[in-house]
Structure formats: C-alpha cells, structure tokens
Design a protein around this motif. Structure first.
Motif, PDB file in Angstrom:
ATOM      1  N   PRO A 110      32.187  30.118  60.367  1.00 30.72           N
ATOM      2  CA  PRO A 110      32.000  30.508  58.972  1.00 30.72           C
ATOM      3  C   PRO A 110      31.331  31.875  58.863  1.00 30.72           C
ATOM      4  O   PRO A 110      30.489  32.252  59.672  1.00 30.72           O
ATOM      5  N   ASN A 111      31.725  32.633  57.827  1.00 31.66           N
ATOM      6  CA  ASN A 111      31.122  33.937  57.567  1.00 31.66           C
ATOM      7  C   ASN A 111      30.000  33.794  56.538  1.00 31.66           C
ATOM      8  O   ASN A 111      30.044  34.367  55.456  1.00 31.66           O
ATOM      9  N   GLY A 112      29.024  32.995  56.869  1.00 29.15           N
ATOM     10  CA  GLY A 112      27.920  32.756  55.955  1.00 29.15           C
ATOM     11  C   GLY A 112      27.482  31.310  56.027  1.00 29.15           C
ATOM     12  O   GLY A 112      28.068  30.487  56.744  1.00 29.15           O
ATOM     13  N   ALA A 113      26.461  30.994  55.259  1.00 31.62           N
ATOM     14  CA  ALA A 113      25.885  29.649  55.268  1.00 31.62           C
ATOM     15  C   ALA A 113      26.458  28.809  54.129  1.00 31.62           C
ATOM     16  O   ALA A 113      26.980  29.331  53.137  1.00 31.62           O
ATOM     17  N   LEU A 114      26.348  27.509  54.285  1.00 28.56           N
ATOM     18  CA  LEU A 114      26.614  26.584  53.199  1.00 28.56           C
ATOM     19  C   LEU A 114      25.320  26.374  52.429  1.00 28.56           C
ATOM     20  O   LEU A 114      24.274  26.087  53.025  1.00 28.56           O
ATOM     21  N   LEU A 115      25.378  26.512  51.121  1.00 30.66           N
ATOM     22  CA  LEU A 115      24.236  26.201  50.274  1.00 30.66           C
ATOM     23  C   LEU A 115      24.414  24.789  49.737  1.00 30.66           C
ATOM     24  O   LEU A 115      25.367  24.508  48.999  1.00 30.66           O
ATOM     25  N   LEU A 116      23.514  23.909  50.109  1.00 33.51           N
ATOM     26  CA  LEU A 116      23.532  22.530  49.642  1.00 33.51           C
ATOM     27  C   LEU A 116      22.476  22.377  48.553  1.00 33.51           C
ATOM     28  O   LEU A 116      21.290  22.628  48.791  1.00 33.51           O
ATOM     29  N   LEU A 117      22.901  21.970  47.356  1.00 33.17           N
ATOM     30  CA  LEU A 117      21.986  21.828  46.227  1.00 33.17           C
ATOM     31  C   LEU A 117      21.675  20.347  46.021  1.00 33.17           C
ATOM     32  O   LEU A 117      22.425  19.618  45.370  1.00 33.17           O
ATOM     33  N   VAL A 118      20.581  19.906  46.610  1.00 30.46           N
ATOM     34  CA  VAL A 118      20.131  18.525  46.434  1.00 30.46           C
ATOM     35  C   VAL A 118      18.616  18.509  46.268  1.00 30.46           C
ATOM     36  O   VAL A 118      17.916  19.314  46.880  1.00 30.46           O
ATOM     37  N   LEU A 160      21.827  26.056  54.355  1.00 32.59           N
ATOM     38  CA  LEU A 160      20.686  26.447  53.543  1.00 32.59           C
ATOM     39  C   LEU A 160      20.558  25.411  52.431  1.00 32.59           C
ATOM     40  O   LEU A 160      21.527  25.162  51.702  1.00 32.59           O
ATOM     41  N   VAL A 161      19.391  24.790  52.311  1.00 29.62           N
ATOM     42  CA  VAL A 161      19.172  23.756  51.303  1.00 29.62           C
ATOM     43  C   VAL A 161      18.460  24.374  50.101  1.00 29.62           C
ATOM     44  O   VAL A 161      17.356  24.893  50.228  1.00 29.62           O
ATOM     45  N   GLY A 162      19.118  24.327  48.952  1.00 27.31           N
ATOM     46  CA  GLY A 162      18.499  24.782  47.715  1.00 27.31           C
ATOM     47  C   GLY A 162      17.841  23.598  47.036  1.00 27.31           C
ATOM     48  O   GLY A 162      18.511  22.781  46.390  1.00 27.31           O
ATOM     49  N   SER A 163      16.535  23.476  47.199  1.00 33.11           N
ATOM     50  CA  SER A 163      15.829  22.282  46.736  1.00 33.11           C
ATOM     51  C   SER A 163      15.006  22.578  45.495  1.00 33.11           C
ATOM     52  O   SER A 163      14.834  23.727  45.087  1.00 33.11           O
ATOM     53  N   ASP A 164      14.494  21.513  44.901  1.00 38.97           N
ATOM     54  CA  ASP A 164      13.617  21.624  43.745  1.00 38.97           C
ATOM     55  C   ASP A 164      12.153  21.556  44.152  1.00 38.97           C
ATOM     56  O   ASP A 164      11.302  21.162  43.360  1.00 38.97           O
ATOM     57  N   ARG A 165      11.869  21.908  45.401  1.00 39.97           N
ATOM     58  CA  ARG A 165      10.482  21.869  45.867  1.00 39.97           C
ATOM     59  C   ARG A 165       9.634  22.833  45.048  1.00 39.97           C
ATOM     60  O   ARG A 165      10.052  23.955  44.746  1.00 39.97           O
ATOM     61  N   CYS A 166       8.443  22.398  44.701  1.00 40.17           N
ATOM     62  CA  CYS A 166       7.561  23.197  43.851  1.00 40.17           C
ATOM     63  C   CYS A 166       7.264  24.553  44.488  1.00 40.17           C
ATOM     64  O   CYS A 166       6.934  24.635  45.675  1.00 40.17           O
ATOM     65  N   HIS A 167       7.375  25.614  43.701  1.00 38.20           N
ATOM     66  CA  HIS A 167       7.092  26.952  44.205  1.00 38.20           C
ATOM     67  C   HIS A 167       5.633  27.104  44.634  1.00 38.20           C
ATOM     68  O   HIS A 167       5.316  27.900  45.523  1.00 38.20           O
ATOM     69  N   GLN A 168       4.734  26.328  44.036  1.00 44.70           N
ATOM     70  CA  GLN A 168       3.328  26.437  44.413  1.00 44.70           C
ATOM     71  C   GLN A 168       3.111  25.986  45.847  1.00 44.70           C
ATOM     72  O   GLN A 168       2.261  26.524  46.553  1.00 44.70           O
ATOM     73  N   PRO A 207      23.970  35.717  53.723  1.00 44.44           N
ATOM     74  CA  PRO A 207      25.231  35.481  53.022  1.00 44.44           C
ATOM     75  C   PRO A 207      25.516  33.988  52.844  1.00 44.44           C
ATOM     76  O   PRO A 207      25.262  33.174  53.742  1.00 44.44           O
ATOM     77  N   ILE A 208      26.025  33.640  51.681  1.00 50.30           N
ATOM     78  CA  ILE A 208      26.386  32.263  51.340  1.00 50.30           C
ATOM     79  C   ILE A 208      27.890  32.213  51.171  1.00 50.30           C
ATOM     80  O   ILE A 208      28.471  32.951  50.361  1.00 50.30           O
ATOM     81  N   ALA A 209      28.544  31.334  51.933  1.00 50.25           N
ATOM     82  CA  ALA A 209      30.007  31.262  51.927  1.00 50.25           C
ATOM     83  C   ALA A 209      30.541  30.063  51.160  1.00 50.25           C
ATOM     84  O   ALA A 209      31.742  29.976  50.895  1.00 50.25           O
ATOM     85  N   GLY A 210      29.683  29.114  50.821  1.00 51.34           N
ATOM     86  CA  GLY A 210      30.124  27.930  50.096  1.00 51.34           C
ATOM     87  C   GLY A 210      28.937  27.210  49.499  1.00 51.34           C
ATOM     88  O   GLY A 210      27.803  27.343  49.969  1.00 51.34           O
ATOM     89  N   ILE A 211      29.206  26.432  48.443  1.00 51.26           N
ATOM     90  CA  ILE A 211      28.153  25.695  47.750  1.00 51.26           C
ATOM     91  C   ILE A 211      28.625  24.266  47.502  1.00 51.26           C
ATOM     92  O   ILE A 211      29.764  24.039  47.082  1.00 51.26           O
ATOM     93  N   VAL A 212      27.742  23.291  47.766  1.00 50.03           N
ATOM     94  CA  VAL A 212      28.018  21.886  47.455  1.00 50.03           C
ATOM     95  C   VAL A 212      26.857  21.348  46.626  1.00 50.03           C
ATOM     96  O   VAL A 212      25.714  21.380  47.078  1.00 50.03           O
ATOM     97  N   PRO A 213      27.123  20.840  45.409  1.00 52.76           N
ATOM     98  CA  PRO A 213      26.067  20.235  44.604  1.00 52.76           C
ATOM     99  C   PRO A 213      25.967  18.734  44.862  1.00 52.76           C
ATOM    100  O   PRO A 213      26.945  18.094  45.244  1.00 52.76           O
ATOM    101  N   GLY A 214      24.782  18.185  44.634  1.00 52.13           N
ATOM    102  CA  GLY A 214      24.601  16.757  44.851  1.00 52.13           C
ATOM    103  C   GLY A 214      24.298  15.974  43.597  1.00 52.13           C
ATOM    104  O   GLY A 214      24.060  14.763  43.662  1.00 52.13           O
ATOM    105  N   SER A 215      24.327  16.625  42.417  1.00 49.09           N
ATOM    106  CA  SER A 215      23.983  15.935  41.173  1.00 49.09           C
ATOM    107  C   SER A 215      24.610  16.686  40.019  1.00 49.09           C
ATOM    108  O   SER A 215      25.136  17.797  40.175  1.00 49.09           O
TER     109      SER A 215
END
Length: 424
Positions: free
Chosen positions: A4-12, A34-42, A76-84
């Motif tokens: 792949p030419n980039g990472a998969l972004l998983l939104l869970v 790459l996991v795009g999470s809702d972890r608190c920024h603090q 670089p992000i080559a694909g995105i998969v949402p979980g909700s």
C-alpha cells in the motif's frame, strides 16, 4: 499482495469491541494502520502521542476531518474504514479532503440520521414505516392522541435499540416518552456530534409486524454486493427490542431474499451511498420488506466473527482490502451455516461472575464464547443499557442446527448479577 502507498485510517472509539479484529486484519494483509480514536486530547497532552494513534474530536466531524487531513501531510493515508455511524460521517468528510473514493458527506449524514434517512427513503419510494418527528418538549398526551397504534418511539442519538420502546395505547405512549426523556437527560453523550434538535427529539413510527433480517453488504462504485443475509429467529415485537440471535444463510424463500436485496440496494442509492460497508435492517411485513435502517458501516459488536469469505478472509480483512484498493475477487461467504448470539442482560446489577463457560464451549458446533463485561462492572438491560454480556459463536451444516447450538450453549450459561450494596 501489492504494497500500500500509505496507511489505513481506522475510525473506531477506543472502547470498540472490534479494534483488535481490525488490527489483526491489517497485520495479516501487511497494511500499515493508523487508529483515529476519540481518546481525550488532555491524555495525549499529558503523556504524549501514542504511535499509530490519532486523537480526534468525534463531537465535531468537520474539525475531525481537518485533523485527519493535517495528519496526512506527514503520514499519507490511502484508505479509511469507519466503525460507527458518527465515524462514517467523519470518514466521508476526510475522504473528500484527501481525494479518496468514498461516500459523499451528505449521503453519510443522511444515513447517520434516523429521521433524514426515513424522509429520503420515503421520498424515493423505498418502503419505510410511517413516521413523525416530535420535539420532546411537546405535550406527550397530544402526541399520543395523534399516534398510530401499535407504534415505536426512538431517540435519534442512540444505536443498538437503546431507548427504543413500543407503545400499544396512549398511556403506554406517554410512559415511553417520559422514559426516553429521562434517559436523554441522565445520559451524557460524549465524543460524538450532538445537535440540539437530535438530543431533544423523538421519532415515532408505526410498528411493522413480521420477522426481521439484517443484510451485510459492500458498495463498490455504487453497486451493492451482498456479503450475508442474517435471519433473526427470536421475535422482536417489543416492548423493547434487544437483539439476540443472528443466523446465516437466511431461511426465507429465495424470492423474498431477492426482494430484500433489491430494496436495500435501492435504499443505498437513494441515500447517495457509493463506496464501503453497508449494514441494513429490514422487517418482512405481509406487504413485503420494509427498511428500518441502512447504515454506512459494517455490523457492530463482535458479530462479524461469524463471517468468513473466500479462502477464510474475515469481514475486517475484506473491508481493509477494499479501502486500500487491494485486489478483491467476487466475494462468497463460506458454505457452512454460521451464527452469533448476543448475550442479553437479564436484569440490572453488578456482574459477579459467569458460570458454565466451559460447558457452553463443549456444545458441538460452538466456535467460541466471549464474555465482554468484566466482573465488578454494573450491567443495565435495554432500553436504558447499551451493551451485551458477551457473544456466542457457532457453525453447522444448516441454519437450524446453528440456532439449536446457540440456544443450548446459552442454556448452559448462568450469570451472577447482584444488586449493588447500599451506600450510606
């Protein structure tokens, strides 16, 4: 397999049951994740960023999409998969910014909004229950006088049947309305978009009699490919709508299955969905299939573990490969029947233990027993609750055999749930 030419972004969310399954799928396919999470920024500000984790503000989809676009400048992000449902909107917005093939944002928003979805489908001639949207500060007794009976009341901001209550008469309608009001007041809905109208509204729709089915599909260039059609053999007639058993392949007549697939495809097209996973719920009324939901995401919880495709691909591997543009031949589910049982919560209290797990695993045909609630945790049944005790998985030669296996395994389990100790 191409690199792949980039990472998969998983939104869970960080609490998602499926995070590990997606991580395993990416690893097996050699896809950087790459996991795009809702972890608190603090937390990130205090402890520093975690490798492979991107903290996003799920409450603000446009801002989250901007965060993703900014992160893609250095990774670089080559694909995105949402979980909700909420992350499906973020995925569409981010894909638009990055020039990736995905659903138009307006379509993802329609699919994530119970009322907007029904309006769109109704206007396109796709069968949906009769419905009306009310503000919760209206007079419930006046709304009750105008409602059809039986009917179903649904809050807009929850999923998995949370807060969904059937009413058979005006008194039951008002009681359900008040209960939903309390639930919305008492529940702090965090890490997701929460518009004033959605949090203060209730959808009232006509109850549709008949069996319920769930369709799992994948859109590729606007064409719906059906991955599985599940029967739900337990009646979902209310007053609450806790789902239990899913079994595939469906036992309904071929003509009816074909109509379910046709209506789902028409509904996805009406919503404007074009790319990625689809999870649909339909009622099989005497007049034909009626759409309850078409979501721009895959099946929830751990239910996907009951599915295998081709040479043993998991559903997560299929979704990762599709998002990354990796080769996917025509997908065909394995020949054997399979099923899952979401273990219902019988009563409110503290879980002190689960007995009979080994006995349940010993039932021929059982693939696994997974208890997802740790001991010492409070459990709450529907309509206020938002989770299950765990999952049973089974396979067999026929759907009937799988259903019997799941029921027998569940019979062997017992849950020690006790009332919490009083606090002085």
């Amino acid at each position: 397999m191409p690199t792949p030419n980039g990472a998969l972004l998983l939104l869970v969310p960080t609490t998602s049951y499926r995070l590990d399954d997606f991580r395993d799928a990416a690893r097996r396919l050699g896809v950087p994740l790459l996991v795009g999470s809702d972890r608190c920024h603090q937390i990130e500000d205090t402890f520093g960023p975690e490798a492979g984790l991107l903290s996003l503000d799920y409450r603000k989809p446009e801002h989250a999409a901007d965060q993703i676009a900014e992160a893609a400048r250095t990774r670089p992000i080559a694909g995105i998969v949402p979980g909700s449902d909420p992350t499906a909107v973020i995925a569409a917005l981010a894909a638009e910014r990055l020039g990736l093939p995905y659903n138009p944002p307006v379509a993802a928003r329609r699919a994530a909004d119970k009322h907007a979805m029904r309006v769109t489908l109704r206007d396109a001639g796709v069968p949906v229950p009769g419905f009306h949207l009310h503000a919760l500060d209206e007079d419930p007794e006046a709304a009750a006088r105008a409602a059809p009976y039986p009917c179903v009341l649904k809050p807009l901001i929850f999923s998995a049947s949370r807060g969904v209550i059937r009413a058979d008469d005006p008194a039951g309608f008002v009681a359900a309305w008040r209960r939903i009001q309390r639930l919305l007041h008492d529940t702090r809905v965090e890490r997701r978009a929460r518009e004033r109208e959605s949090a203060g509204s209730v959808l009232v729709e006509a109850f549709v009699p008949g069996a319920e089915v769930a369709l799992e599909g994948l859109l590729r260039g606007g064409r719906l490919e059906v991955l599985a059609l599940f029967d739900k053999p337990d009646p979902l007639d209310g007053p609450y709508f806790e789902e239990t058993i899913y079994v595939t392949p469906s036992r309904h007549p071929a003509a009816l299955r074909a109509e379910v697939e046709r209506i789902t495809a028409a509904g996805a097209a009406a919503l404007g969905l074009r790319e990625g996973p689809v999870h649909a719920e339909l009622r099989l009324s005497p007049q034909g299939p009626v759409v309850l939901e078409i979501a721009a995401r895959s099946i929830g919880g751990l239910c996907s573990r009951t599915l295998r495709f081709g040479a043993g691909l998991s559903l997560e591997e299929v979704l990762v490969a599709h998002a990354m543009g990796l080769p996917l031949e025509q997908l065909r589910r394995e020949a054997r029947a399979s099923g899952v049982m979401m273990l219902p919560i019988p009563r409110r209290g503290i879980l002190h233990g689960v007995r009979g797990v080994d006995d349940a695993r010993a039932v021929p045909g059982v693939e696994d027993v997974v208890i997802t609630v740790p001991e010492g945790r409070e459990v709450v049944p529907l309509p206020e609750g938002d989770s299950y005790l765990g999952f049973l998985f089974a396979k067999g030669e026929t759907p009937e055999e799988v259903e019997r296996t799941l029921r027998e395994a569940h019979r062997r389990l017992s849950f020690d749930i006790r009332a919490p100790l009083p606090v002085a």
